[in-house]
Design a protein around this motif. Structure first.
Motif, mmCIF file in Angstrom:
data_model
loop_
_atom_site.group_PDB
_atom_site.id
_atom_site.type_symbol
_atom_site.label_atom_id
_atom_site.label_comp_id
_atom_site.label_asym_id
_atom_site.label_seq_id
_atom_site.Cartn_x
_atom_site.Cartn_y
_atom_site.Cartn_z
ATOM 1 N N SER A 1 0.831 -1.208 0.000
ATOM 2 C CA SER A 1 0.000 0.000 0.000
ATOM 3 C C SER A 1 0.866 1.260 0.000
ATOM 4 O O SER A 1 0.477 2.289 -0.540
ATOM 5 C CB SER A 1 -0.966 -0.004 1.182
ATOM 6 O OG SER A 1 -0.276 -0.070 2.398
ATOM 7 N N GLU A 2 2.073 1.177 0.578
ATOM 8 C CA GLU A 2 2.949 2.353 0.583
ATOM 9 C C GLU A 2 3.475 2.640 -0.822
ATOM 10 O O GLU A 2 3.498 3.794 -1.271
ATOM 11 C CB GLU A 2 4.125 2.148 1.550
ATOM 12 C CG GLU A 2 3.679 2.140 2.988
ATOM 13 C CD GLU A 2 4.826 2.167 3.983
ATOM 14 O OE1 GLU A 2 5.991 2.344 3.577
ATOM 15 O OE2 GLU A 2 4.545 2.011 5.192
ATOM 16 N N THR B 1 0.665 4.111 -2.816
ATOM 17 C CA THR B 1 0.364 5.490 -2.409
ATOM 18 C C THR B 1 1.368 6.472 -3.028
ATOM 19 O O THR B 1 0.984 7.528 -3.548
ATOM 20 C CB THR B 1 0.403 5.595 -0.862
ATOM 21 O OG1 THR B 1 -0.590 4.731 -0.343
ATOM 22 C CG2 THR B 1 0.140 7.002 -0.390
ATOM 23 N N PRO C 1 -1.813 5.105 3.071
ATOM 24 C CA PRO C 1 -1.624 3.649 2.913
ATOM 25 C C PRO C 1 -2.280 2.892 4.053
ATOM 26 O O PRO C 1 -2.194 3.299 5.214
ATOM 27 C CB PRO C 1 -0.102 3.487 2.949
ATOM 28 C CG PRO C 1 0.435 4.716 3.575
ATOM 29 C CD PRO C 1 -0.553 5.818 3.342
ATOM 30 N N VAL D 1 -5.932 1.167 0.693
ATOM 31 C CA VAL D 1 -5.659 2.579 0.989
ATOM 32 C C VAL D 1 -6.941 3.209 1.527
ATOM 33 O O VAL D 1 -8.042 2.749 1.212
ATOM 34 C CB VAL D 1 -5.187 3.391 -0.242
ATOM 35 C CG1 VAL D 1 -3.766 3.047 -0.622
ATOM 36 C CG2 VAL D 1 -6.141 3.231 -1.427
#
Ligand SMILES: Cc1ncc(COP(=O)(O)O)c(C=O)c1O
Length: 390
Positions: free
Chosen positions: A334-335, A338, A351, A363
């Motif tokens: 998710s990071e 993002t 995230p 997210v």
């Protein structure tokens, strides 16, 4: 200089990377729509601002407040009666907070000693875990699984964990998962807390942001709830008063007494003009609440329908001011997604990993911009090609 280890929890991490990148993008002349932080941008109604400013013009109102005024206590009592059908003794069963964050963070210091066990939802709003962690408590994450509609499975909590737990944090409608809990969950929760002697903290920050004609209530309306815990409430989202810092803790009188005792040593109460604004909000015309709810619902519709149209399949949230979205393939972090979304589409989201171990793969998109910005975001995400794995 050497600082406390507990501060490592708030280390630099992804949020400062995001903030730096946002600054860089803006400095390079690129547009960024920030849908990351849940800061409401819908202002309070005029009668609320008027109450605040009139009171702020009175020089007598700059003393330490120390306590909640009787007027504020009665306003909260009336609101809980009218809105949820819950009776509150204003002297013993409530205290104001400098935002519900104040209570959610500090209450852990009154209940948990170092090494005690605290149960927190996963994914969950960060202060639920940060408060007990600052108090030195150990955390046990209660998963809010999609296959269970985001509702905690109390029966899945191991017996030895339940026996050790000092308190547990629960919150529906929920940030970030957005779920609403059925009555049966709250009944089970009260029984579970009684069986194991666990204090329940229920955060009800979004009870007024429930969409499509549905409604929800209060934890305190369930039989036995006041025996086991307290509810946190907030005027931040309901009345657009986030910066004024107005929240409440209500319910079990022993828990409230402890929190009041700690707070009387930390702060000296809520600024009197802010108390006046709270009274105006709680007792004045309530059409502003309906229009705020509708504004978030419309933003939700524009964003989620738009994203579905361009191939990002997301369900509409039933409540709150957030959309909880699975990251598109082939992303697994998710990071990473993002940061790519910010670089490639100029849209900033949070995230899912920031909300606990089970948040990975998602997210959170906050509905904190006007519909036009939501439309721009959809178009920009589409044009970036990020959904096509391009
Ligand atoms: C679930 C939840 N609880 C509490 C808060 C904090 O609200 P307040 O402004 O009352 O401190 C927020 C703010 O975003 C929230 O999302």
């Amino acid at each position: 200089m050497q600082f406390a280890k507990r501060m490592e929890r708030f280390g630099t991490g992804i949020f400062s990377v995001m903030a730096d990148l946002k600054k860089k993008e803006i400095a390079a002349g690129k547009k960024v729509v920030d849908l990351s932080v849940g800061t409401p941008n819908i202002p309070p109604a005029k009668h609320i601002i008027d109450a605040l400013t009139q009171s702020a013009a009175d020089p007598k109102n700059y003393i330490y407040a120390l306590n909640d005024t009787q007027e504020l206590q009665q306003a909260v009592q009336l609101w809980y009666r009218r809105r949820y059908g819950v009776e509150i003794d204003p002297e013993t069963e409530m205290t104001s907070l400098l935002g519900s964050q104040d209570g959610l963070s500090h209450i852990a210091l009154t209940v948990a000693d170092r090494g005690d066990l605290v149960l927190v939802p996963d994914p969950g709003y960060p202060i639920f875990a940060d408060g007990p962690a600052l108090a030195g408590a150990e955390l046990y994450y209660m998963p809010q699984k999609q296959e269970n509609d985001g509702i905690i499975d109390l029966a899945a909590i191991p017996e030895e964990v339940a026996r050790r737990a000092k308190f547990m944090v629960v919150s529906y409608p929920n940030n970030p998962v957005t779920s609403l809990a059925p009555d049966s969950f709250y009944r089970e929760l009260v029984a579970f807390a009684k069986k194991y002697g666990i204090i329940v903290l229920h955060d009800n920050a979004y009870s007024e942001l429930v969409f499509d004609g549905a409604t929800c209530g209060s934890f305190l309306q369930y039989e036995g709830a006041k025996d086991v815990g307290v509810e946190f409430n907030s005027l931040s989202k309901t009345y657009g008063l986030a910066g004024a810092r107005i929240g409440f803790a209500l319910g079990n009188r022993d828990v409230i007494a402890m929190l009041k005792s700690l707070k009387s040593n930390l702060d000296y109460g809520m600024f009197l003009p802010v108390q006046k604004a709270a009274v105006a909000a709680l007792t004045g015309p309530q059409d502003c609440v309906a229009s705020t709810r509708l504004a978030y619902q419309n933003r939700r519709d524009v964003l989620v329908e738009g994203l579905n149209r361009i191939g990002w399949k997301i369900e509409k949230p039933k409540a709150t001011m957030f959309v909880w979205a699975k990251i598109p393939e082939p992303y697994t972090s998710s990071e990473t997604f993002t940061l790519d979304l910010l670089k490639r589409a100029g849209v900033l989201v949070t995230p899912g990993s920031a909300f606990g171990p089970s948040g990975e793969g998602y997210v959170r998109i906050a509905l904190v911009q006007e519909e036009a910005e939501m439309l721009w975001s959809v178009k920009s995400i589409d044009e970036s090609g990020i959904l096509k794995g391009a």
